[in-house]
Design a protein around this motif. Structure first.
Motif, PDB file in Angstrom:
ATOM      1  N   GLU A  30      40.026  38.814  23.925  1.00 48.53           N
ATOM      2  CA  GLU A  30      39.013  39.646  24.576  1.00 48.53           C
ATOM      3  C   GLU A  30      38.452  38.954  25.812  1.00 48.53           C
ATOM      4  N   ALA A  31      38.295  37.640  25.760  1.00 49.65           N
ATOM      5  CA  ALA A  31      37.793  36.889  26.912  1.00 49.65           C
ATOM      6  C   ALA A  31      38.787  36.962  28.070  1.00 49.65           C
ATOM      7  N   PHE A  36      40.487  39.417  33.219  1.00 43.15           N
ATOM      8  CA  PHE A  36      41.473  40.213  33.938  1.00 43.15           C
ATOM      9  C   PHE A  36      40.824  41.449  34.551  1.00 43.15           C
ATOM     10  N   ILE A  37      39.974  42.110  33.789  1.00 40.95           N
ATOM     11  CA  ILE A  37      39.275  43.299  34.299  1.00 40.95           C
ATOM     12  C   ILE A  37      38.420  42.933  35.512  1.00 40.95           C
ATOM     13  N   GLN A  38      37.731  41.813  35.430  1.00 40.21           N
ATOM     14  CA  GLN A  38      36.909  41.363  36.560  1.00 40.21           C
ATOM     15  C   GLN A  38      37.784  41.080  37.784  1.00 40.21           C
ATOM     16  N   PRO A  44      41.150  44.601  45.289  1.00 39.12           N
ATOM     17  CA  PRO A  44      41.758  45.929  45.371  1.00 39.12           C
ATOM     18  C   PRO A  44      43.286  45.906  45.418  1.00 39.12           C
ATOM     19  N   ALA A  45      43.876  44.902  46.058  1.00 36.76           N
ATOM     20  CA  ALA A  45      45.338  44.823  46.130  1.00 36.76           C
ATOM     21  C   ALA A  45      45.931  44.538  44.747  1.00 36.76           C
ATOM     22  N   LEU A  46      45.301  43.635  44.002  1.00 38.15           N
ATOM     23  CA  LEU A  46      45.753  43.334  42.642  1.00 38.15           C
ATOM     24  C   LEU A  46      45.643  44.575  41.762  1.00 38.15           C
ATOM     25  N   LYS A  47      44.524  45.286  41.894  1.00 40.44           N
ATOM     26  CA  LYS A  47      44.318  46.510  41.116  1.00 40.44           C
ATOM     27  C   LYS A  47      45.398  47.540  41.446  1.00 40.44           C
TER      28      LYS A  47
END
Length: 71
Positions: A30-31, A36-38, A44-47
Motif C-alpha cells: 500500500e505504501a 506511485f499514485i503521488q 503529467p508525462a508519467l501519468k
C-alpha cells in the motif's frame, strides 16, 4: 505485469478478483502504491505513459467480458 495478468485472466477470474475485498492494512504494498499514485499526480508525462499502456488493454478486457457497460 498487470496488463499481462488481466489479459490472460478468464472473465470469471477477472470478475472474482474485482469482488475481493481490498487489503487496506497499510503494509508495504500500500505504501508503494501511494508513492506511485503521488508520482502520477506530480508528473503529467508519467501519468500519460502509464494510462496509455494500461487503460486500453484493461478497458478492452472489461468490455469483452461484459463488464462495461455492467450487465
Amino acid at each position: 505485469m498487470m496488463v499481462q495478468k488481466v489479459s490472460s485472466s478468464s472473465c470469471a477470474d477477472l470478475a472474482a478478483n474485482m469482488q475481493k475485498p481490498k487489503n487496506t492494512a497499510g503494509g508495504p504494498k500500500e505504501a508503494i502504491m501511494g508513492d506511485f499514485i503521488q508520482a502520477l499526480k506530480a508528473d503529467p508525462a508519467l501519468k500519460a505513459d502509464f494510462f496509455n499502456q494500461v487503460s486500453i488493454p484493461l478497458a478492452t478486457k472489461l468490455f469483452d467480458c461484459g463488464m462495461i457497460p455492467p450487465r
